[in-house]
Design a protein around this motif. Structure first.
Motif, short mmCIF file in Angstrom:
data_model
loop_
_atom_site.label_atom_id
_atom_site.label_comp_id
_atom_site.label_asym_id
_atom_site.label_seq_id
_atom_site.Cartn_x
_atom_site.Cartn_y
_atom_site.Cartn_z
N PRO A 98 0.77 -1.25 0.00
CA PRO A 98 0.00 0.00 0.00
C PRO A 98 0.81 1.31 0.00
O PRO A 98 0.30 2.32 -0.45
N THR A 99 2.05 1.29 0.49
CA THR A 99 2.82 2.54 0.55
C THR A 99 4.05 2.53 -0.36
O THR A 99 4.95 3.35 -0.20
N TYR A 100 4.10 1.61 -1.31
CA TYR A 100 5.26 1.46 -2.19
C TYR A 100 5.17 2.48 -3.32
O TYR A 100 4.39 2.33 -4.26
N TYR A 101 5.99 3.52 -3.25
CA TYR A 101 6.02 4.59 -4.24
C TYR A 101 7.34 4.48 -4.99
O TYR A 101 8.41 4.57 -4.38
N ALA A 102 7.28 4.27 -6.30
CA ALA A 102 8.51 3.99 -7.03
C ALA A 102 8.44 4.50 -8.46
O ALA A 102 7.37 4.73 -9.01
N ALA A 103 9.64 4.66 -9.03
CA ALA A 103 9.81 5.00 -10.44
C ALA A 103 10.93 4.14 -11.00
O ALA A 103 11.85 3.75 -10.26
N PHE A 104 10.87 3.87 -12.29
CA PHE A 104 11.84 3.01 -12.95
C PHE A 104 12.38 3.69 -14.20
O PHE A 104 11.62 4.29 -14.97
N VAL A 105 13.70 3.58 -14.39
CA VAL A 105 14.38 4.16 -15.55
C VAL A 105 15.40 3.14 -16.05
O VAL A 105 16.05 2.47 -15.25
N ARG A 106 15.54 3.04 -17.35
CA ARG A 106 16.61 2.22 -17.94
C ARG A 106 17.82 3.13 -18.14
O ARG A 106 17.70 4.22 -18.68
N ASP A 107 18.98 2.67 -17.67
CA ASP A 107 20.21 3.43 -17.87
C ASP A 107 20.72 3.22 -19.29
O ASP A 107 20.11 2.46 -20.06
N PRO A 108 21.83 3.86 -19.70
CA PRO A 108 22.31 3.72 -21.07
C PRO A 108 22.65 2.28 -21.49
O PRO A 108 22.65 1.97 -22.68
N ASP A 109 22.91 1.39 -20.53
CA ASP A 109 23.19 -0.01 -20.84
C ASP A 109 21.96 -0.89 -20.73
O ASP A 109 22.05 -2.10 -20.94
N GLY A 110 20.82 -0.31 -20.37
CA GLY A 110 19.59 -1.09 -20.27
C GLY A 110 19.30 -1.66 -18.90
O GLY A 110 18.33 -2.40 -18.72
N HIS A 111 20.11 -1.33 -17.88
CA HIS A 111 19.82 -1.78 -16.52
C HIS A 111 18.53 -1.12 -16.02
O HIS A 111 18.29 0.06 -16.29
N ASN A 112 17.73 -1.85 -15.29
CA ASN A 112 16.48 -1.34 -14.73
C ASN A 112 16.75 -0.71 -13.37
O ASN A 112 16.93 -1.41 -12.37
N VAL A 113 16.81 0.62 -13.34
CA VAL A 113 17.13 1.37 -12.12
C VAL A 113 15.83 1.83 -11.48
O VAL A 113 14.99 2.46 -12.13
N GLU A 114 15.67 1.51 -10.20
CA GLU A 114 14.45 1.90 -9.47
C GLU A 114 14.81 2.89 -8.38
O GLU A 114 15.86 2.79 -7.75
N PHE A 115 13.92 3.85 -8.17
CA PHE A 115 13.99 4.77 -7.04
C PHE A 115 12.73 4.52 -6.23
O PHE A 115 11.62 4.57 -6.78
N VAL A 116 12.88 4.22 -4.93
CA VAL A 116 11.72 3.77 -4.16
C VAL A 116 11.67 4.39 -2.77
O VAL A 116 12.69 4.54 -2.10
N CYS A 117 10.45 4.74 -2.38
CA CYS A 117 10.15 5.18 -1.01
C CYS A 117 9.02 4.28 -0.52
O CYS A 117 7.98 4.18 -1.16
N GLN A 118 9.24 3.64 0.62
CA GLN A 118 8.22 2.73 1.14
C GLN A 118 7.50 3.31 2.35
O GLN A 118 6.76 2.61 3.04
N ALA A 119 7.68 4.62 2.58
CA ALA A 119 7.01 5.26 3.71
C ALA A 119 5.61 5.70 3.32
O ALA A 119 5.35 6.00 2.19
#
Length: 119
Positions: A98-119
């Motif tokens: 219920p409190t998982y707030y996240a965004a996802f970006v692919r870096d120049p090599d295609g890695h799946n980078v996530e930024f997450v706040c679980q508060a």
């Protein structure tokens, strides 16, 4: 507990420029530049490294902790401005919890980078 993460990249300069911009909102700075480049929020604790080489397949998924949702938004914007590719705009992801707030970006090599706040 994970001490550090090291990624292989096809283009060290491009990846370094991407992460320099993408991680700036989180207080990460490039502290070591050489055969491998090391980032951290403080010089004595470098926990994210880039090295030249062929990225693994499949590409790993990893997440950077963000203390607030505002930091998720700022990191996502910074990553996009640094040349990332959208892989999921910031939003609440109740399918995870219920409190998982996240965004996802692919870096120049295609890695799946996530930024997450679980508060």
């Amino acid at each position: 507990m994970i001490d550090h993460l090291e990624l292989s990249t096809q283009d060290l300069a491009t990846a370094t420029a991407f992460y320099r911009g993408a991680l700036a909102p989180l207080g990460y700075t490039l502290h070591v530049e050489g055969k491998a480049n090391g980032f951290g929020a403080e010089p004595a604790r470098l926990d994210f490294w880039l090295r030249p080489g062929e990225p693994s397949s499949p590409r790993p998924h990893f997440a950077f902790f963000c203390a607030t949702r505002t930091l998720v938004d700022a990191s996502y914007r910074a990553a996009m401005q640094a040349g990332g590719t959208d892989n999921g705009a910031p939003k609440l992801r109740v399918d995870i919890h219920p409190t998982y707030y996240a965004a996802f970006v692919r870096d120049p090599d295609g890695h799946n980078v996530e930024f997450v706040c679980q508060a």
